[in-house]
Scaffold this motif. Structure first.
Motif, short mmCIF file in Angstrom:
data_model
loop_
_atom_site.label_atom_id
_atom_site.label_comp_id
_atom_site.label_asym_id
_atom_site.label_seq_id
_atom_site.Cartn_x
_atom_site.Cartn_y
_atom_site.Cartn_z
N SER A 251 12.35 -2.73 1.07
CA SER A 251 12.05 -1.30 1.12
C SER A 251 10.96 -0.96 0.12
O SER A 251 10.92 -1.48 -1.00
N GLN A 252 10.04 -0.07 0.52
CA GLN A 252 8.96 0.34 -0.38
C GLN A 252 9.41 1.39 -1.39
O GLN A 252 8.73 1.60 -2.40
N VAL A 253 10.53 2.04 -1.10
CA VAL A 253 11.05 3.06 -2.01
C VAL A 253 12.54 2.83 -2.17
O VAL A 253 13.20 2.21 -1.33
N ARG B 59 7.69 6.02 4.62
CA ARG B 59 8.22 4.89 3.87
C ARG B 59 9.74 4.83 3.86
O ARG B 59 10.31 3.81 3.46
N ILE C 232 11.96 1.77 7.89
CA ILE C 232 11.63 0.35 7.84
C ILE C 232 11.48 -0.13 9.27
O ILE C 232 12.43 -0.13 10.04
N PRO D 209 13.20 -1.30 -4.08
CA PRO D 209 11.88 -1.92 -3.86
C PRO D 209 11.68 -3.14 -4.75
O PRO D 209 10.86 -3.14 -5.65
#
Length: 389
Positions: free
Chosen positions: A73-75, A227, A230, A251
């Protein structure tokens, strides 16, 4: 009257007979052992003169054809919905996991309202010529961005409905709309670049600058919102769905939420020792053996060779490697669709190139650890010792 035979003479005669018979037996045994030794020496010489079947061998691990993708995950956020499971086949950009987005929905709505106010204010400042061309082009980019954001949300809703028994045609239609929106945005951005490259472009007015700042804030919020989704990076298979609804995604490369890959083909990542690096080349034919399929061999060819050495990362069978061993990574594309599992450890044998190399070989006689870097015909057993006593 029979003469009495001296017992000592009888014993000497019997001993002589036994010695004679024993001598004949030893001579026969020696002859047999001599023939066996001659046969052994002939076999050993024939094997030593045989053409090697393998240039090198290495331990490898099976991967999808483009490698495993560990999606992170980016966040940070709580997982509120999972739309895919392990072994699910999905298309590119399909929604797999969704994080909590309530706060970002509020921010998107507020940013949209701010942009609307700035647009009305900007319209009070009239422009002409190049400034007007720039304004029209930038409005087209902003409209395309909003259209793409809406198309993605509609696509996610259709995909969610399909998981609940909805119509698959609706998902296909929304996917096409997303693709069209992406193309329109690319075209709009290219048009802005052309307009801004024209000589004599005037500077921005105050209200135009305020609108640009508001639009940038909206775009940033929409990106943050995206974001929390996913998606599948390409068409493939979910190899392992790690994240679960209710868990918190982080992240961090050590906390992937899923493992993804394309199983339409398989490859092997082999670790060839430094001393065998010159024996491997791109295009070289390879044979792969797996313990799970002892009676099968799988063929392939070398597709790429790393140009840098590194420490081995695959545990080997048999004797342990020295601590200072260095290896190069060699990628081997397997032919067809072999029934191997990703992550499976295999033994990789690189065929000797040239007209003398044998194509049909029994890999069960080859060495199965990386210490055996050149596998010849199996050695004959040691000659038996001869005891005469």
């Amino acid at each position: 009257m029979l003469k009495k035979i001296d017992p000592s003479i009888t014993a000497i005669a019997v001993a002589g007979l036994l010695a004679i018979s024993g001598g004949f037996g030893l001579n026969a045994l020696a002859a047999r052992n001599s023939a066996s030794n001659a046969s052994y020496i002939a076999n050993a010489q024939a094997q030593s003169n045989a053409t090697p079947q393998w240039a090198a061998s290495a331990t490898g691990r099976v991967e999808p054809k483009d490698g495993e993708v560990r999606i992170v995950s980016q966040v940070a956020g709580r997982i509120v919905e999972t739309l895919a499971e392990t072994n699910d086949k999905v298309q590119a950009d399909d929604l797999l996991l969704r994080l909590d987005d309530q706060e970002l929905r509020v921010k998107v709505a507020a940013a949209l309202a701010e942009v609307g106010v700035r647009i009305r204010e900007r319209e009070e400042e009239k422009v002409t010529g190049l400034a007007q061309d720039r304004r029209i082009a930038e409005d087209a980019v902003a409209d395309a961005e909003r259209a793409l954001f809406a198309a993605r949300n509609a696509f996610d809703d259709a995909l969610r409905a399909q998981k609940s028994g909805g119509n698959a045609d609706a998902v296909k239609g929304e996917r096409e709309k997303v693709n069209a929106a992406e193309k329109k945005l690319d075209d709009a951005r290219a048009a802005v670049a052309i307009v801004n490259a024209k000589p004599g472009m005037p500077l921005y007015l105050r209200l135009e600058s305020s609108l640009a700042q508001a639009r940038a804030e909206l775009s940033s919020t929409e990106i943050a919102f995206e974001r929390t989704r996913i998606r599948a990076p390409f068409a493939g298979t979910v190899l392992n769905m790690i994240g679960k609804t209710g868990e918190t995604a982080m992240p961090s490369p050590d906390s992937p939420v899923l493992v993804f890959g394309d199983l339409s083909g398989l490859r092997v990542r082999a670790e060839v020792e430094e001393r065998d690096a010159a024996k491997v080349s791109v295009g070289q034919k390879v044979v792969v053996k797996a313990d799970a399929y002892p009676d099968k061999v799988f063929e392939g060819s070398v597709t790429s060779i790393s140009q840098s050495l590194g420490s081995p990362r695959i545990a080997t069978r048999g004797p342990r490697r020295p601590n200072d061993v260095e290896v190069i990574e060699v990628m081997v594309a397997l032919d067809g669709t072999p029934p191997l599992f990703t992550g499976m450890r295999v033994d990789t044998f690189f065929k000797v190139e040239g007209p003398k190399a044998e194509s049909n070989v029994d890999t069960s006689k080859a060495a199965t650890n990386t210490e055996a870097t050149k596998v010849n015909a199996p050695e004959a057993p040691a000659a038996p010792s001869i005891k005469t006593n």
